[in-house]
Design an enzyme around this catalytic site. Structure first.
Site, PDB file in Angstrom:
ATOM      1  CG  ASP A   1      -1.568  -0.492   1.424  1.00 33.41           C
ATOM      2  OD1 ASP A   1      -2.992  -1.483   0.354  1.00 33.41           O
ATOM      3  OD2 ASP A   1      -2.466  -1.289   2.353  1.00 33.41           O
TER       4      ASP A   1
ATOM      5  CB  SER B   1      -2.347  -7.682   5.813  1.00 27.55           C
ATOM      6  OG  SER B   1      -2.714  -6.089   6.700  1.00 27.55           O
TER       7      SER B   1
ATOM      8  CG  ASP C   1      -3.953   0.314  12.092  1.00 26.99           C
ATOM      9  OD1 ASP C   1      -4.276   0.342  13.579  1.00 26.99           O
ATOM     10  OD2 ASP C   1      -3.752  -0.916  11.661  1.00 26.99           O
TER      11      ASP C   1
HETATM   12  N1  ARG Z   1      -6.977  -5.466  15.208  1.00 32.92           N
HETATM   13  C1  ARG Z   1      -5.626  -4.930  15.250  1.00 32.92           C
HETATM   14  C2  ARG Z   1      -5.936  -3.725  15.739  1.00 32.92           C
HETATM   15  O1  ARG Z   1      -6.641  -2.762  15.850  1.00 32.92           O
HETATM   16  C3  ARG Z   1      -4.475  -5.323  14.138  1.00 32.92           C
HETATM   17  C4  ARG Z   1      -4.342  -4.643  13.552  1.00 32.92           C
HETATM   18  C5  ARG Z   1      -3.438  -4.710  12.800  1.00 32.92           C
HETATM   19  N2  ARG Z   1      -2.658  -4.093  11.265  1.00 32.92           N
HETATM   20  C6  ARG Z   1      -3.112  -3.985  10.263  1.00 32.92           C
HETATM   21  N3  ARG Z   1      -2.314  -3.371   8.834  1.00 32.92           N
HETATM   22  N4  ARG Z   1      -2.059  -5.610  10.384  1.00 32.92           N
HETATM   23  O2  ARG Z   1      -5.520  -3.028  16.893  1.00 32.92           O
END
Ligand code: ARG
Length: 412
Positions: free
Chosen positions: A17, A175, A125
């Site tokens: 990305d 990911s 995120d």
């Molecule tokens: N679900 C988790 C959180 O909200 C992990 C997010 C991880 N991000 C990723 N790009 N894989 O904190």
């Protein structure tokens, strides 16, 4: 006079990305400064820097933030026993406010108009990045290219190919987001919540079946709630976490698979490995139980949960988070002592604890000697303790059976 070229500072992971984002910005006449944070995730920073320049960045920053992350974010998470929905040690969530604050610093230094990140419109995120940036500098724009173009992974790969951008194979199946406190694994085969996570999803932990057939004991010493020594050897927190990741990981401890309630309104199946986090929080909670009173424990679990939810939900900047953190820190003042754990084929058990502040007293709790209430003392205590339960039932029973409202003298 030539018009100023817009400039953006992009949080760059080296993945698909954000690599595509560099190219996309450049093609749209935006100068891109990239920034990669070292958070103990074990990446090759030079490779990432090279890739940023290849994709068209005009300048790159690599910052080693491991200690800042452990001191400022992991340490308070330990004090708060932070486990979102009882399972997830909020490792990714904790890193976002730190990365966002560096983005803001760099943007101010570089005179940039905006900051950017690679988060999609479905994830947590993006919420954490956007809110933290806005709370630190409301004048900065936040751009999330993937939210704008909304390409499928396949389209992104096509775009990358057509522009000659190299994308590593490891980024194609899952990911991943990792730092010293944990590794988050998403997408691909994990999207079917009925399917067991394939072995190739894991890198920090062996499967319990493949773990050594001999158990391993270890001890963690805490000072005011923070781990200070491992097996009797004093070390700083970052070092201790790294060592524990490998010790617990080789016993298959720290795999997490749970249905997570995201901020953005839907459930997702999330897989993590966080050997050190799981081990440390288990030990820390046990030591708290040893030294805190029942009331302190009951109240602290509410404060802990609220702190954890705020951080998970992207509200690091919410003043309540800081207030709770001060309370949680002060409640850890006497959380000093040692916890012994046993690791064996994926299981983790606390098998011993000791502390100079322990409220446990064998001369009170033991069955062999010491304090023993008399029959009369025991009856007195139990009588008063249970009086509400006994009287309320007696009163209600009496009124129901007789229809008479008077209730004196039913139990005394
Ligand atoms: N679900 C988790 C959180 O909200 C992990 C997010 C991880 N991000 C990723 N790009 N894989 O904190």
């Amino acid at each position: 006079m030539s018009e100023k070229i817009p400039k953006v500072v992009l949080a760059y992971s080296g993945g698909l990305d954000t690599t595509v984002a560099i190219k996309w910005f450049s093609e749209n006449g935006v100068e891109v400064v990239t920034f990669t944070a070292e958070l103990g995730q074990g990446v090759e920073l030079e490779r990432i820097e090279e890739r940023a320049y290849e994709a068209g960045a005009i300048k790159h920053y690599s910052l080693d933030l491991v200690d800042e992350f452990t001191q400022g974010y992991v340490a308070p998470a330990i004090l708060a026993n932070a486990m979102y929905e009882g399972e997830y040690p909020i490792s990714s969530a904790l890193s976002r406010p730190l990365i966002a604050s560096k983005l803001v610093e760099i943007a101010e230094k570089e005179g940039a108009d905006a900051v950017a990140h690679g988060c999609t419109s479905k994830g947590n995120d993006q919420v954490r990045f956007d809110i933290t940036v806005k709370s630190l500098n409301p004048g900065l724009k936040v751009i999330a290219p993937t939210r704008i173009w909304r390409w499928s992974r396949h389209q992104e790969l096509e775009y990358a190919k057509s522009r000659g951008l190299k994308i590593s194979e490891s980024h194609k199946k899952y990911s991943i987001d990792s730092n010293i406190w944990g590794r988050s694994i998403e997408s691909g085969p994990l999207e079917d919540p009925w399917t067991e996570p394939p072995e190739d999803a894991f890198e920090w932990t062996v499967s319990p079946e493949a773990a050594p057939s001999e158990p391993e004991y270890l001890s963690i010493e805490f000072d005011e709630g923070i781990p200070a020594a491992l097996n009797g050897e004093g070390m700083d927190l970052s070092e201790l976490v790294l060592r524990l990741n490998s010790i617990a990981g080789r016993h298959g401890v720290g795999r997490i698979d749970h249905m997570e309630s995201r901020i953005v309104g839907f459930k997702s199946r999330e897989v993590y490995e966080a050997p050190a986090a799981v081990t440390i929080i288990k030990a820390h909670m046990d030591l708290e139980k040893t030294v805190l009173t029942r009331r302190e424990l009951q109240f602290k679990s509410l404060a802990d949960r609220e702190w954890t939810n705020l951080v998970y939900e992207g509200l690091w900047g919410e003043p309540l988070r800081e207030g709770l953190q001060k309370l949680i820190e002060s409640m850890n003042k006497y959380v000093c002592g040692e916890v012994r754990l046993k690791l064996f084929k994926g299981s983790l058990r606390v098998v011993g604890r000791r502390s100079e502040y322990a409220l446990y007293d064998v001369s009170i709790a033991g069955y062999d000697e010491g304090w023993y209430p008399t029959d009369e003392e025991a009856r007195g205590f139990i009588g008063a303790w249970g009086l509400y339960a006994v009287t309320s039932r007696a009163v209600r029973r009496y009124v129901q059976e007789t229809g008479v409202r008077r209730s004196e003298g039913l139990v005394a």
